[in-house]
Design a protein around this motif. Structure first.
Motif, mmCIF file in Angstrom:
data_model
loop_
_atom_site.group_PDB
_atom_site.id
_atom_site.type_symbol
_atom_site.label_atom_id
_atom_site.label_comp_id
_atom_site.label_asym_id
_atom_site.label_seq_id
_atom_site.Cartn_x
_atom_site.Cartn_y
_atom_site.Cartn_z
ATOM 1 N N ILE A 3 0.847 -1.192 0.000
ATOM 2 C CA ILE A 3 0.000 0.000 0.000
ATOM 3 C C ILE A 3 0.885 1.245 0.000
ATOM 4 N N ASP A 4 0.509 2.190 -0.815
ATOM 5 C CA ASP A 4 1.227 3.455 -0.883
ATOM 6 C C ASP A 4 0.753 4.341 0.263
ATOM 7 N N ILE A 5 1.667 5.021 0.930
ATOM 8 C CA ILE A 5 1.329 5.841 2.094
ATOM 9 C C ILE A 5 0.428 7.019 1.715
ATOM 10 N N ARG A 6 0.442 7.416 0.442
ATOM 11 C CA ARG A 6 -0.388 8.544 0.021
ATOM 12 C C ARG A 6 -1.876 8.225 0.032
ATOM 13 N N LEU A 7 -2.236 6.953 -0.081
ATOM 14 C CA LEU A 7 -3.655 6.585 -0.064
ATOM 15 C C LEU A 7 -4.304 6.842 1.305
ATOM 16 N N PRO A 8 -3.752 6.320 2.413
ATOM 17 C CA PRO A 8 -4.390 6.626 3.697
ATOM 18 C C PRO A 8 -4.244 8.088 4.104
ATOM 19 N N ILE A 9 -3.143 8.728 3.710
ATOM 20 C CA ILE A 9 -2.991 10.152 4.019
ATOM 21 C C ILE A 9 -4.053 10.962 3.285
ATOM 22 N N ASN A 41 -15.618 32.477 7.879
ATOM 23 C CA ASN A 41 -15.799 31.120 8.401
ATOM 24 C C ASN A 41 -14.587 30.281 7.973
ATOM 25 N N ALA A 42 -13.559 30.298 8.808
ATOM 26 C CA ALA A 42 -12.299 29.628 8.480
ATOM 27 C C ALA A 42 -12.454 28.120 8.401
ATOM 28 N N ASN A 43 -13.407 27.571 9.109
ATOM 29 C CA ASN A 43 -13.603 26.125 9.078
ATOM 30 C C ASN A 43 -14.002 25.647 7.687
ATOM 31 N N ILE A 44 -14.865 26.383 7.019
ATOM 32 C CA ILE A 44 -15.281 25.986 5.668
ATOM 33 C C ILE A 44 -14.115 26.101 4.704
ATOM 34 N N TRP A 45 -13.387 27.216 4.765
ATOM 35 C CA TRP A 45 -12.276 27.406 3.822
ATOM 36 C C TRP A 45 -11.151 26.398 4.044
ATOM 37 N N TRP A 46 -10.780 26.157 5.294
ATOM 38 C CA TRP A 46 -9.733 25.171 5.550
ATOM 39 C C TRP A 46 -10.215 23.753 5.279
ATOM 40 N N GLY A 47 -11.503 23.513 5.436
ATOM 41 C CA GLY A 47 -12.055 22.215 5.055
ATOM 42 C C GLY A 47 -11.915 21.967 3.562
ATOM 43 N N ILE A 48 -12.169 23.010 2.774
ATOM 44 C CA ILE A 48 -12.003 22.898 1.315
ATOM 45 C C ILE A 48 -10.542 22.643 0.957
ATOM 46 N N VAL A 49 -9.628 23.361 1.631
ATOM 47 C CA VAL A 49 -8.193 23.163 1.373
ATOM 48 C C VAL A 49 -7.781 21.730 1.714
ATOM 49 N N LEU A 50 -8.257 21.220 2.837
ATOM 50 C CA LEU A 50 -7.905 19.851 3.229
ATOM 51 C C LEU A 50 -8.473 18.820 2.265
ATOM 52 N N ILE A 51 -9.685 19.046 1.775
ATOM 53 C CA ILE A 51 -10.261 18.111 0.805
ATOM 54 C C ILE A 51 -9.463 18.110 -0.488
ATOM 55 N N ILE A 52 -9.082 19.292 -0.958
ATOM 56 C CA ILE A 52 -8.285 19.367 -2.197
ATOM 57 C C ILE A 52 -6.949 18.660 -2.017
ATOM 58 N N MET A 57 -3.434 13.887 -2.952
ATOM 59 C CA MET A 57 -2.631 12.776 -2.428
ATOM 60 C C MET A 57 -3.215 11.432 -2.858
ATOM 61 N N TYR A 58 -4.525 11.309 -2.778
ATOM 62 C CA TYR A 58 -5.173 10.063 -3.172
ATOM 63 C C TYR A 58 -4.978 9.794 -4.661
ATOM 64 N N PHE A 59 -5.087 10.839 -5.488
ATOM 65 C CA PHE A 59 -4.890 10.687 -6.933
ATOM 66 C C PHE A 59 -3.479 10.216 -7.252
ATOM 67 N N PHE A 60 -2.465 10.846 -6.639
ATOM 68 C CA PHE A 60 -1.090 10.442 -6.919
ATOM 69 C C PHE A 60 -0.788 9.047 -6.369
ATOM 70 N N ARG A 62 -2.999 6.546 -6.215
ATOM 71 C CA ARG A 62 -3.634 5.610 -7.157
ATOM 72 C C ARG A 62 -2.832 5.534 -8.456
ATOM 73 N N ARG A 63 -2.325 6.681 -8.918
ATOM 74 C CA ARG A 63 -1.552 6.688 -10.160
ATOM 75 C C ARG A 63 -0.269 5.879 -10.002
ATOM 76 N N ALA A 64 0.399 6.015 -8.869
ATOM 77 C CA ALA A 64 1.623 5.245 -8.630
ATOM 78 C C ALA A 64 1.306 3.758 -8.514
ATOM 79 N N HIS A 65 0.177 3.425 -7.913
ATOM 80 C CA HIS A 65 -0.217 2.020 -7.773
ATOM 81 C C HIS A 65 -0.480 1.392 -9.140
ATOM 82 N N LYS A 66 -1.122 2.135 -10.034
ATOM 83 C CA LYS A 66 -1.395 1.609 -11.376
ATOM 84 C C LYS A 66 -0.110 1.433 -12.171
ATOM 85 N N SER A 67 0.834 2.392 -12.063
ATOM 86 C CA SER A 67 2.082 2.256 -12.809
ATOM 87 C C SER A 67 2.920 1.102 -12.269
ATOM 88 N N THR A 68 2.842 0.832 -10.960
ATOM 89 C CA THR A 68 3.547 -0.317 -10.383
ATOM 90 C C THR A 68 2.970 -1.619 -10.912
#
Length: 109
Positions: A3-9, A41-52, A57-60, A62-68
């Motif tokens: 498992i790539d560490i970027r997936l759970p992160i 409302n800093a909670n909404i803005w920082w929530g958006i930043v964390l989701i992005i 991280m999840y995309f990279f 998955r991409r590394a897992h597919k190339s492996t």
């Protein structure tokens, strides 16, 4: 386990982002809480930043897992080769294995 560490992160940051957005929307009508941050409302803005960040991280991950997986399939394919033997003057044989990827490996007997 492979498992790539970027997936759970990525999953953790995305989950925290959703929790922050939920908390931000549930406390949006409490203006006293957001007085220190200029009414934003800093909670909404920082929530958006964390989701992005979590999705990136999840995309990279998955991409590394597919190339492996593609590399392991490519490595497990049987290689075609030709064998060429050259007799040396001192009685030894020099064997050349020419692989289909134009790589040569020398082996001396």
């Amino acid at each position: 386990m492979n498992i790539d560490i970027r997936l759970p992160i990525g999953a953790m940051f995305s989950l925290m982002g959703f929790l922050l957005i939920f908390f931000g929307f549930s406390t949006a009508d409490n203006s006293q809480m957001y007085k220190n941050c200029m009414g934003i409302n800093a909670n909404i803005w920082w929530g958006i930043v964390l989701i992005i960040f979590g999705l990136i991280m999840y995309f990279f991950g998955r991409r590394a897992h597919k190339s492996t997986q593609l590399q392991s399939v490519k490595m497990s394919a049987p290689a075609e080769f030709t064998k060429e033997t050259v007799n040396l003057e001192d009685g030894r044989n020099l064997i050349y294995y020419n692989f289909s990827e134009n790589e040569s490996v020398k082996k001396e007997n």
